[in-house]
Scaffold this active site. Structure first.
Site, mmCIF file in Angstrom:
data_model
loop_
_atom_site.group_PDB
_atom_site.id
_atom_site.type_symbol
_atom_site.label_atom_id
_atom_site.label_comp_id
_atom_site.label_asym_id
_atom_site.label_seq_id
_atom_site.Cartn_x
_atom_site.Cartn_y
_atom_site.Cartn_z
ATOM 1 N N ARG A 109 19.388 5.623 -20.064
ATOM 2 C CA ARG A 109 18.435 5.381 -18.982
ATOM 3 C C ARG A 109 18.266 6.612 -18.094
ATOM 4 O O ARG A 109 17.292 6.708 -17.347
ATOM 5 C CB ARG A 109 18.912 4.216 -18.113
ATOM 6 C CG ARG A 109 18.886 2.883 -18.820
ATOM 7 C CD ARG A 109 19.675 1.844 -18.048
ATOM 8 N NE ARG A 109 19.064 1.489 -16.789
ATOM 9 C CZ ARG A 109 18.192 0.503 -16.601
ATOM 10 N NH1 ARG A 109 17.839 -0.229 -17.637
ATOM 11 N NH2 ARG A 109 17.691 0.233 -15.415
ATOM 12 N N ASN A 168 20.705 -0.990 -7.936
ATOM 13 C CA ASN A 168 19.647 -0.308 -8.681
ATOM 14 C C ASN A 168 18.352 -0.582 -7.923
ATOM 15 O O ASN A 168 18.085 -1.727 -7.569
ATOM 16 C CB ASN A 168 19.584 -0.887 -10.106
ATOM 17 C CG ASN A 168 18.480 -0.279 -10.945
ATOM 18 O OD1 ASN A 168 17.846 0.698 -10.542
ATOM 19 N ND2 ASN A 168 18.260 -0.842 -12.121
ATOM 20 N N GLY A 169 17.569 0.461 -7.636
ATOM 21 C CA GLY A 169 16.317 0.260 -6.896
ATOM 22 C C GLY A 169 16.328 1.060 -5.609
ATOM 23 O O GLY A 169 17.102 2.012 -5.463
ATOM 24 N N LYS A 229 5.720 15.507 -24.640
ATOM 25 C CA LYS A 229 6.953 15.504 -25.451
ATOM 26 C C LYS A 229 7.666 16.840 -25.323
ATOM 27 O O LYS A 229 8.856 16.898 -25.092
ATOM 28 C CB LYS A 229 6.647 15.298 -26.940
ATOM 29 C CG LYS A 229 6.330 13.940 -27.477
ATOM 30 C CD LYS A 229 7.391 12.916 -27.484
ATOM 31 C CE LYS A 229 7.474 12.200 -26.168
ATOM 32 N NZ LYS A 229 6.763 10.975 -26.061
ATOM 33 N N GLU A 288 9.138 17.451 -21.773
ATOM 34 C CA GLU A 288 10.233 16.587 -21.309
ATOM 35 C C GLU A 288 11.555 16.849 -22.023
ATOM 36 O O GLU A 288 12.604 16.657 -21.420
ATOM 37 C CB GLU A 288 9.847 15.102 -21.321
ATOM 38 C CG GLU A 288 9.910 14.373 -22.636
ATOM 39 C CD GLU A 288 9.613 12.875 -22.492
ATOM 40 O OE1 GLU A 288 8.955 12.343 -23.398
ATOM 41 O OE2 GLU A 288 10.016 12.238 -21.502
#
Ligand code: AGP
Length: 612
Positions: A27, A98-99, A489, A492
């Site tokens: 993540r 989270n957030g 692509k 990143e």
């Protein structure tokens, strides 16, 4: 984005929490931490950098406990330091989050006047202090959390433990994903079910506003203080298969999985060369009535949407708009009657896309509009799938690499199915056209396999990019979005600055960048625009630019000095963007590997962008 894992069990869960964090690494994060309750004490370790650093610290300190919370942090408020890493502690309370708590400054000011001392720059620490403070008015941890939640503005998922409640884990979901993993005599929480797959395949998906209390043997979910029922979903093996196998990176594995993923995705909708009668049959009436489509998405999913716009207009004569969700949601969009609002998302949890969807729904209700919402998504249990009227799943299997590959091409396949379906219902496409396109769609997996055979050739070319600082990608028509996707692509995962342009725009600015240091990647399928594209290639060559051309094997474009051509098998021009995705993915992958970057978890990025 941040990841949460927590659990309450009879056994020591420190290893389970660490393994869970490792499974959330994809993540994206910059620090990690863990807290366990043991004999009335909070035992905590936090480390900057990879989860292995935390793992070592936990081993060295011999931390163990049967109630705990753990976290990977992706910095939003405050730098990635040990002090800012979660869990945050206030008194006997430990919290992971989270957030974003949007009103944290205001809450922090109030808490400081009450004497609370802050040890981090995070927004999260206010939650720990608030719960600690609320416990002055109630002995119940659940009740204390219930008192705090209305004070928090923003999006958050929380895991909360307390030394006086050694068999109790409280969790809250408000705008950030959270699942409960149901075990036998033990229960867990996580931001993503993937973290808990070694433990269980039974999950409860919390809904917005849910507060849950987990003990070893019970799970209670509350809404406004009332106990509610939430079903347990059992996942099958296809959803849970997420190992790297023989591949060096998840990204490479996922690139190679595309032929199968496309086959799975189209098989659910097709019967021979026809659409299945039951494919999205419950949406027939809505599809008949829609006058236009509005697509909302982010990043790679947005590029898929851009291609669908060409398809809607060319194939079924239906107006289609596409917009980046983060712009759409903040520009007071006019919601239009008889519109299909289509969210495209790999994860189904992207904060901006979800917020845009919710805003559309709210505006439509307030104006009594007849609209339809739909998700194209890779996660059947995601918020987006649950909150739209209809959904079409991409059956790509879990995508772990941050750079989206198989999710993108399966989105294209799903979008083609949707366009054919809507055109059929609205009778704006003939049965012959549908059957021809479906026949060509069935060929795509084999063409992708053939295209993957170019891997070594692309690897050799990628060596010419390693020292470059910049790169241009050019395409026309449906290959303009592929040029954008190629540039996304490359930047990143290799950190080379890249731009995608519609080749026709070249002379309107970007041509000024072209010199003998600038590699220019060209996407050249055999379509109506090929001759125009060849002229654009001449323009680049005349300025000393070096061309890297992914060209149809029958395009007539050949390798020569400063022009490197990789042949791509001939494909139906409409479906070509699915095939031309492969070379740009392989090129980015190999350049990134040669530059030694963290291909699956590129710096500063997250797989599922659950905060805006
Ligand atoms: C693509 O390689 C990216 N990692 C990113 O642009 C991604 O597509 C975007 O964040 C949207 O995610 P979603 O599809 O899960 O909504």
């Amino acid at each position: 984005m941040c990841g949460i894992v927590g659990g309450v069990a009879e056994r020591n869960i420190s290893n389970i929490l660490i393994e869970g964090l490792k499974r959330l690494e994809y993540r994206g994060y910059d620090s990690a931490g863990l807290a366990l309750i043991n004999q009335g004490q909070i035992l905590r370790e936090r480390r900057v950098g990879k989860v292995v650093n935390l793992e070592q610290a936990v081993l060295d300190a011999q931390l163990n406990g049967s109630l705990g919370i753990a976290h990977t942090r992706w910095a939003t408020h405050g730098k990635p330091t040990e002090n800012n890493a979660h869990p945050h502690i206030s008194g006997n309370v430990a919290v992971v989050h989270n957030g974003i708590i949007e009103n944290y400054q205001e809450l922090k000011d109030q808490l400081e006047t009450l004497g609370y001392i802050f040890t981090s720059q995070t927004d999260t620490e206010v939650v720990a202090h608030l719960v600690n403070d609320a416990l002055k008015s109630t002995p119940s941890l659940l009740e204390a959390v219930r008192l705090v939640v209305p004070k928090l503005k923003g999006a958050y998922a929380l895991g909360i433990i307390h030394t006086d409640h050694p068999d109790e884990l409280i969790t809250v979901r408000e705008g950030s994903p959270l699942v409960i993993g149901v075990g036998i005599g033990e229960n867990f929480i996580s931001s993503d079910q993937l973290a808990l797959l070694p433990i269980t395949n039974r999950f409860i998906y919390l809904e917005e506003g849910d507060i849950a209390r987990l003990t070893r043997t019970t799970i209670e979910v509350f809404v406004d203080g009332q106990l509610v029922e939430r079903p347990i979903t059992e996942l099958d093996a296809t959803v849970t298969n997420a190992s790297k196998g023989r591949y060096k990176h998840y990204m490479l594995k996922e690139i190679y999985e595309q032929p199968e993923a496309i086959k799975q995705t189209i098989s659910q909708a097709l019967n021979g060369n026809a659409l299945r009668e039951d494919f999205l049959a419950n949406a027939n009436d809505q599809f008949k009535n829609i006058q236009q489509i509005q697509i909302i998405a982010c990043g790679t999913s947005y590029h898929a949407g851009m291609i669908a716009k060409y398809w809607c207009e060319q194939l079924i004569d239906l107006p289609c708009q596409v917009e980046i969700a983060s712009e759409f949601r903040y520009r007071s969009p006019v919601i239009v009657n008889q519109t299909l609002y289509l969210c495209i998302s790999q994860s189904g949890e992207t904060a901006d896309t979800l917020a845009a969807l919710r805003d559309i729904q709210k505006r439509a209700v307030s104006k009594h509009l007849d609209i339809t919402t739909m998700a194209i998504c890779n996660v059947a249990t995601s918020s987006m799938v649950r909150e739209t009227n209809y959904s079409l799943l991409t059956l790509a299997g879990p995508e772990i690499g941050v750079a989206s590959t198989k999710a993108f091409t399966t989105q294209l396949a799903a979008l083609m199915l949707l366009v054919l379906k809507i055109g059929t219902v609205k009778q704006t496409i003939t049965a012959e056209q549908v059957s021809q396109l479906i026949a060509d769609l069935w060929h795509i997996p084999k063409i992708l396999l053939d295209t993957l055979q170019n891997n070594n050739e692309i690897l050799a070319l990628s060596e010419l990019f390693v020292e470059k600082q910049h790169c241009l990608f050019l395409g026309r028509g449906t290959h303009f979005p592929i040029a954008l996707e190629g540039a996304l692509k490359l930047k990143e995962i290799s950190y080379i600055h890249a731009e995608g342009y519609a080749a026709g725009e070249l002379k309107h600015g970007p041509l000024a960048l072209v010199d003998n240091e600038m590699p220019v990647v060209i996407l050249a399928p055999k379509d109506d625009m090929l001759d125009k594209l060849k002229s654009n290639m001449e323009e680049v060559q005349a300025r000393g630019g070096e061309l890297f051309v992914f060209a149809d094997e029958n395009s007539g474009i050949k390798s020569k000095d400063r022009q490197h051509v990789v042949n791509v098998p001939t494909v139906h021009p409409t479906l070509a963007p699915i095939v031309y995705s492969i070379p740009i993915q392989l090129l980015s992958y190999h350049v990134a590997v040669l530059r030694g970057t963290d291909v699956d978890q590129p710096r500063n990025l997250a797989k599922s962008v659950t905060v805006e």
